[in-house]
Scaffold this motif. Structure first.
Motif, PDB file in Angstrom:
ATOM      1  N   VAL A 281       0.851  -1.198   0.000  1.00  0.00           N
ATOM      2  CA  VAL A 281       0.000   0.000   0.000  1.00  0.00           C
ATOM      3  C   VAL A 281       0.887   1.248   0.000  1.00  0.00           C
ATOM      4  O   VAL A 281       1.749   1.407   0.867  1.00  0.00           O
ATOM      5  CB  VAL A 281      -0.924   0.021   1.237  1.00  0.00           C
ATOM      6  CG1 VAL A 281      -1.748   1.316   1.275  1.00  0.00           C
ATOM      7  CG2 VAL A 281      -1.852  -1.193   1.245  1.00  0.00           C
ATOM      8  N   ASN A 282       0.708   2.110  -0.999  1.00  0.00           N
ATOM      9  CA  ASN A 282       1.410   3.401  -0.986  1.00  0.00           C
ATOM     10  C   ASN A 282       0.481   4.554  -1.369  1.00  0.00           C
ATOM     11  O   ASN A 282       0.938   5.650  -1.677  1.00  0.00           O
ATOM     12  CB  ASN A 282       2.661   3.375  -1.883  1.00  0.00           C
ATOM     13  CG  ASN A 282       2.312   3.172  -3.364  1.00  0.00           C
ATOM     14  OD1 ASN A 282       1.148   3.133  -3.733  1.00  0.00           O
ATOM     15  ND2 ASN A 282       3.325   3.064  -4.197  1.00  0.00           N
ATOM     16  N   LEU A 283      -0.840   4.286  -1.357  1.00  0.00           N
ATOM     17  CA  LEU A 283      -1.786   5.315  -1.791  1.00  0.00           C
ATOM     18  C   LEU A 283      -1.787   6.534  -0.883  1.00  0.00           C
ATOM     19  O   LEU A 283      -2.189   7.620  -1.295  1.00  0.00           O
ATOM     20  CB  LEU A 283      -3.193   4.739  -1.958  1.00  0.00           C
ATOM     21  CG  LEU A 283      -3.915   4.087  -0.773  1.00  0.00           C
ATOM     22  CD1 LEU A 283      -4.478   5.099   0.184  1.00  0.00           C
ATOM     23  CD2 LEU A 283      -5.021   3.195  -1.289  1.00  0.00           C
ATOM     24  N   ASP A 284      -1.328   6.369   0.355  1.00  0.00           N
ATOM     25  CA  ASP A 284      -1.240   7.515   1.265  1.00  0.00           C
ATOM     26  C   ASP A 284      -0.331   8.603   0.692  1.00  0.00           C
ATOM     27  O   ASP A 284      -0.559   9.785   0.901  1.00  0.00           O
ATOM     28  CB  ASP A 284      -0.732   7.075   2.649  1.00  0.00           C
ATOM     29  CG  ASP A 284       0.550   6.246   2.569  1.00  0.00           C
ATOM     30  OD1 ASP A 284       0.683   5.449   1.633  1.00  0.00           O
ATOM     31  OD2 ASP A 284       1.422   6.426   3.430  1.00  0.00           O
ATOM     32  N   ARG A 285       0.697   8.205  -0.111  1.00  0.00           N
ATOM     33  CA  ARG A 285       1.667   9.170  -0.643  1.00  0.00           C
ATOM     34  C   ARG A 285       1.416   9.567  -2.101  1.00  0.00           C
ATOM     35  O   ARG A 285       1.990  10.533  -2.585  1.00  0.00           O
ATOM     36  CB  ARG A 285       3.088   8.587  -0.528  1.00  0.00           C
ATOM     37  CG  ARG A 285       3.566   8.491   0.918  1.00  0.00           C
ATOM     38  CD  ARG A 285       4.928   7.861   1.011  1.00  0.00           C
ATOM     39  NE  ARG A 285       4.880   6.428   0.754  1.00  0.00           N
ATOM     40  CZ  ARG A 285       5.533   5.826  -0.238  1.00  0.00           C
ATOM     41  NH1 ARG A 285       6.285   6.528  -1.064  1.00  0.00           N
ATOM     42  NH2 ARG A 285       5.442   4.529  -0.400  1.00  0.00           N
ATOM     43  N   TYR A 286       0.584   8.808  -2.805  1.00  0.00           N
ATOM     44  CA  TYR A 286       0.372   9.071  -4.239  1.00  0.00           C
ATOM     45  C   TYR A 286      -1.081   9.352  -4.621  1.00  0.00           C
ATOM     46  O   TYR A 286      -1.326   9.890  -5.692  1.00  0.00           O
ATOM     47  CB  TYR A 286       0.838   7.871  -5.076  1.00  0.00           C
ATOM     48  CG  TYR A 286       2.326   7.641  -5.034  1.00  0.00           C
ATOM     49  CD1 TYR A 286       3.179   8.379  -5.842  1.00  0.00           C
ATOM     50  CD2 TYR A 286       2.882   6.695  -4.180  1.00  0.00           C
ATOM     51  CE1 TYR A 286       4.545   8.182  -5.809  1.00  0.00           C
ATOM     52  CE2 TYR A 286       4.249   6.486  -4.135  1.00  0.00           C
ATOM     53  CZ  TYR A 286       5.078   7.231  -4.959  1.00  0.00           C
ATOM     54  OH  TYR A 286       6.439   7.036  -4.918  1.00  0.00           O
TER      55      TYR A 286
END
Ligand code: ACO
Length: 331
Positions: A281-286
């Motif tokens: 999960v990297n949606l917090d940054r993108y």
């Protein structure tokens, strides 16, 4: 050329523009809050392309890194597939501009593919099939979006969700059996076109002063309905591919889902009975970078040591169309 035994990912790369737009900054221009955006989506910030920075420019950055990772030169590429819903221009294909900017040979097959957020999986499956035919040696597959150019920055129900970026993978043949793309499952709920679309600018509603005034050149989304289909589509795509290949969910080392909403990813984890630690999960940054979301996450996961030789990775996505797709990769 003899038919290759397997088609494998030889290298990956990713790029995000330098400008980071936080939720708190967004709340200065529209009626929203960091708390609302984080609790409903999991997104904290997103990258926004610089003025004049085109989709093709971002694609080139990611592609150069993927080529370096694969230890290949531009001259080695004979197929370029770009998944995007935000091309530099409605025509010609952004792939042609990227070909020129990268200095690829004029005998490279170049085309764009529109499957929205499922675009990278569609493009990966297409490129692997073309490599598998034995008629192409190395493919560059790029998922890239400048969603900031189609988002309505006055519509708080959509503009908080999206961001810009690019991810790329170099694909080639391998003599090792049972590695690389093991299989893919692609599909679409074509009766749901209106749930997520840009109504104007195509043959249905060509550009006019009226379409400009009604802001119909921007992305429109019925978020609640899309959410339900997203969960259903991703669950079906994951279940079908696992069943098709006789693989149990707990044999998957890492799931790389489309990064649209943390609550959607948590639903898929629950459905597959896998802990969230198995999900990247990297949606917090993108935020949601549509076709770029999976290749950016794939590159980050590889560089973070989350993918090792022998591992099994599941990619799963859904997007406008409403398209969905899944892919199984053995490293
Ligand atoms: N800030 C504050 N309040 C807001 C915002 C905002 N940014 N946006 C909406 N609201 C309000 C609404 O107006 C509504 O108020 P009301 O009850 O007074 O009418 C309330 O918040 C709740 O809105 P909902 O739409 O019910 O919120 P929900 O919990 O469904 O979350 C969301 C909305 C995040 C859009 C969710 O539906 C979602 O993620 N949908 C899927 C979207 C998606 O992933 N699309 C991907 C495909 S993209 C592609 O392919 C390019």
């Amino acid at each position: 050329m003899p038919l290759p035994v397997s088609t494998v990912i030889l290298g990956t790369g990713a790029y995000a523009p330098a400008r980071v737009l936080t939720n708190t900054e967004l709340a200065l221009t529209i009626d929203t809050s960091d708390e609302w955006i984080v609790s409903r989506s999991g997104i904290r910030e997103r990258h926004i392309a610089a003025p004049g920075e085109m989709t093709s420019d971002m694609a080139v950055h990611a592609a150069r890194l993927a080529l370096a990772d694969a230890k290949l030169q531009p001259a080695d590429i004979d197929l370029l597939v770009i998944a995007t819903i935000t091309p530099d221009m409605p025509m010609p294909a952004t792939a042609c501009s990227v070909q020129h900017k990268l200095g690829l040979s004029t005998s490279t097959a170049c085309f764009d593919l529109n499957a929205a957020c499922s675009g990278f999986i569609y493009a990966l499956d297409t490129a692997c099939a073309m490599i598998g035919s034995g008629r192409y040696r190395h493919a560059l597959v790029i998922g890239v979006e400048k969603l900031s150019s189609i988002v309505d920055w006055t519509d708080r129900t959509t503009c908080v969700l999206f961001g810009d970026g690019a991810g790329a993978a170099v694909i080639g043949a391998s003599a090792r059996p049972a590695v690389g793309l093991i299989g893919a499952k692609l599909g679409s709920y074509g009766d749901c076109v209106d749930l997520l679309c840009i109504p104007a600018g195509g043959s249905n509603t060509p550009a006019s002063t009226g379409s400009l005034a009604s802001r119909d050149h921007f992305l429109k989304m019925k978020g609640k309905e899309v959410f339900k289909y997203a969960v259903r589509g991703m669950e079906e795509a994951a279940r079908d591919i696992l069943e098709q290949h006789g693989i149990a969910a707990n044999q998957i080392n890492l799931v790389i889902p489309h990064q649209a909403n943390l609550r959607i990813i948590e639903s898929i984890a629950q459905y597959l009975e896998l802990p969230m630690e198995r999900f990247f999960v990297n949606l917090d940054r993108y935020g949601n970078t549509s076709a770029a979301s999976i290749p950016i996450a794939l590159d980050e996961a590889r560089r973070a040591g989350r993918i090792n030789p022998g591992d099994l990775t599941l990619l799963v996505a859904f997007g406008a169309g409403l398209t969905y797709g899944s892919a199984l990769i053995r490293w």
